[in-house]
Write a protein that holds these residues in place. Structure first.
Motif, mmCIF file in Angstrom:
data_model
loop_
_atom_site.group_PDB
_atom_site.id
_atom_site.type_symbol
_atom_site.label_atom_id
_atom_site.label_comp_id
_atom_site.label_asym_id
_atom_site.label_seq_id
_atom_site.Cartn_x
_atom_site.Cartn_y
_atom_site.Cartn_z
ATOM 1 N N LYS A 19 -34.447 32.291 -50.005
ATOM 2 C CA LYS A 19 -34.855 30.923 -50.311
ATOM 3 C C LYS A 19 -33.957 29.988 -49.514
ATOM 4 N N PRO A 20 -34.545 28.978 -48.922
ATOM 5 C CA PRO A 20 -33.721 28.066 -48.138
ATOM 6 C C PRO A 20 -32.743 27.324 -49.055
ATOM 7 N N LYS A 21 -31.505 27.292 -48.607
ATOM 8 C CA LYS A 21 -30.484 26.591 -49.395
ATOM 9 C C LYS A 21 -30.716 25.096 -49.266
ATOM 10 N N PRO A 22 -30.492 24.375 -50.341
ATOM 11 C CA PRO A 22 -30.654 22.927 -50.225
ATOM 12 C C PRO A 22 -29.587 22.383 -49.272
ATOM 13 N N GLU A 23 -30.052 21.517 -48.428
ATOM 14 C CA GLU A 23 -29.131 20.968 -47.429
ATOM 15 C C GLU A 23 -28.145 20.016 -48.105
ATOM 16 N N GLU A 24 -26.921 20.155 -47.656
ATOM 17 C CA GLU A 24 -25.901 19.254 -48.201
ATOM 18 C C GLU A 24 -26.090 17.878 -47.588
ATOM 19 N N GLU A 25 -25.790 16.894 -48.374
ATOM 20 C CA GLU A 25 -25.961 15.524 -47.914
ATOM 21 C C GLU A 25 -24.862 15.205 -46.916
ATOM 22 N N VAL A 26 -25.261 14.711 -45.794
ATOM 23 C CA VAL A 26 -24.303 14.365 -44.746
ATOM 24 C C VAL A 26 -23.789 12.959 -45.028
ATOM 25 N N LYS A 27 -22.467 12.885 -45.171
ATOM 26 C CA LYS A 27 -21.857 11.585 -45.453
ATOM 27 C C LYS A 27 -21.625 10.853 -44.142
ATOM 28 N N PRO A 28 -21.945 9.578 -44.102
ATOM 29 C CA PRO A 28 -21.720 8.828 -42.865
ATOM 30 C C PRO A 28 -20.222 8.651 -42.603
ATOM 31 N N LEU A 29 -19.863 8.772 -41.362
ATOM 32 C CA LEU A 29 -18.474 8.567 -40.954
ATOM 33 C C LEU A 29 -18.308 7.144 -40.457
ATOM 34 N N LYS A 30 -17.184 6.587 -40.749
ATOM 35 C CA LYS A 30 -16.908 5.238 -40.268
ATOM 36 C C LYS A 30 -16.317 5.350 -38.873
ATOM 37 N N GLU A 31 -16.971 4.704 -37.935
ATOM 38 C CA GLU A 31 -16.512 4.757 -36.554
ATOM 39 C C GLU A 31 -15.476 3.672 -36.329
ATOM 40 N N PRO A 32 -14.493 3.988 -35.511
ATOM 41 C CA PRO A 32 -13.478 2.949 -35.254
ATOM 42 C C PRO A 32 -14.063 1.803 -34.441
ATOM 43 N N ASP A 33 -13.591 0.648 -34.670
ATOM 44 C CA ASP A 33 -14.068 -0.548 -33.967
ATOM 45 C C ASP A 33 -13.364 -0.622 -32.617
ATOM 46 N N ILE A 34 -14.084 -0.350 -31.580
ATOM 47 C CA ILE A 34 -13.514 -0.359 -30.237
ATOM 48 C C ILE A 34 -13.966 -1.631 -29.548
ATOM 49 N N LYS A 35 -12.985 -2.357 -29.079
ATOM 50 C CA LYS A 35 -13.283 -3.594 -28.358
ATOM 51 C C LYS A 35 -13.285 -3.294 -26.867
ATOM 52 N N PRO A 36 -14.271 -3.818 -26.150
ATOM 53 C CA PRO A 36 -14.310 -3.575 -24.714
ATOM 54 C C PRO A 36 -13.133 -4.255 -24.018
ATOM 55 N N GLN A 37 -12.564 -3.564 -23.058
ATOM 56 C CA GLN A 37 -11.461 -4.141 -22.281
ATOM 57 C C GLN A 37 -11.960 -4.424 -20.882
ATOM 58 N N LYS A 38 -11.458 -5.501 -20.340
ATOM 59 C CA LYS A 38 -11.878 -5.893 -18.995
ATOM 60 C C LYS A 38 -11.039 -5.197 -17.939
ATOM 61 N N ASP A 39 -9.884 -4.770 -18.253
ATOM 62 C CA ASP A 39 -9.001 -4.189 -17.250
ATOM 63 C C ASP A 39 -8.989 -2.668 -17.328
ATOM 64 N N SER A 40 -10.149 -2.049 -17.376
ATOM 65 C CA SER A 40 -10.206 -0.605 -17.465
ATOM 66 C C SER A 40 -10.096 0.061 -16.090
ATOM 67 N N GLY A 41 -10.264 -0.675 -15.024
ATOM 68 C CA GLY A 41 -10.189 -0.125 -13.690
ATOM 69 C C GLY A 41 -11.557 0.271 -13.140
ATOM 70 N N CYS A 42 -12.578 0.257 -13.937
ATOM 71 C CA CYS A 42 -13.924 0.643 -13.487
ATOM 72 C C CYS A 42 -14.648 -0.599 -12.952
ATOM 73 N N GLN A 43 -15.373 -0.394 -11.885
ATOM 74 C CA GLN A 43 -16.162 -1.487 -11.322
ATOM 75 C C GLN A 43 -17.602 -1.027 -11.168
ATOM 76 N N ILE A 44 -18.495 -1.907 -11.463
ATOM 77 C CA ILE A 44 -19.906 -1.629 -11.273
ATOM 78 C C ILE A 44 -20.361 -2.440 -10.084
ATOM 79 N N SER A 45 -20.859 -1.784 -9.049
ATOM 80 C CA SER A 45 -21.270 -2.523 -7.865
ATOM 81 C C SER A 45 -22.751 -2.687 -7.852
#
Length: 159
Positions: free
Chosen positions: A133-159
């Motif tokens: 018999k299929p086991k009842p699926e456990e409820e997946v709890k949502p994870l809180k993602e860290p708040d990441i702020k974009p940085q302008k000085d990452s060194g990457c350039q989009i041309s």
């Protein structure tokens, strides 16, 4: 087969039997030619194949005809042999040019395969609760993602 057997008989100075063999060959060739033409005219996916126009088939027809004429001509002024009513028997067992087949034998059973061992594989004696018999699926709890702020000085350039 009758055509080539007739050639062999002619080479061994049995012209009467060769003529009968070639007549039998001519009869079977006419039957095969009718079947090939019928096959070529049928509708369906295999209509591109025209066996009656194949090189072997065309050459065999002229070979039968020419060899039969040669046999009849030579029998008329050299051999004077009677043409038998029945066609000569073909040798169906080849005695040259082929490797002798090795007979297949099953290997001996291992000592571990006893009747008790084989009876253990009886699927009709399996437990009734075998249906998982299929086991009842456990409820997946949502994870809180860290708040990441974009940085302008990452060194990457989009041309």
């Amino acid at each position: 087969a009758y055509c080539y057997h007739g050639q062999t008989l002619l080479a061994s100075d049995k012209c009467g039997e060769a003529i009968r063999s070639l007549q039998e060959s001519e009869k079977y060739f006419a039957k095969a030619e009718a079947l090939c033409k019928e096959y070529g005219e049928t509708k369906g996916p295999g209509t591109t194949a025209k066996p009656s126009g194949h090189l072997f088939f065309r050459k065999l027809g002229s070979l039968i005809k020419n060899t039969l004429e040669k046999c009849q001509r030579e029998n008329g002024f050299i051999y004077f042999q009677k043409v038998p009513a029945e066609a000569p028997q073909l040798e169906l067992k080849a005695n040259y040019g082929l490797v002798e087949p090795v007979p297949f034998e099953f290997p001996a059973l291992n000592a571990h395969w006893t009747p008790e061992t084989l009876a253990a594989f009886d699927l009709t004696k399996r437990p009734k609760d075998d249906t998982a018999k299929p086991k009842p699926e456990e409820e997946v709890k949502p994870l809180k993602e860290p708040d990441i702020k974009p940085q302008k000085d990452s060194g990457c350039q989009i041309s």
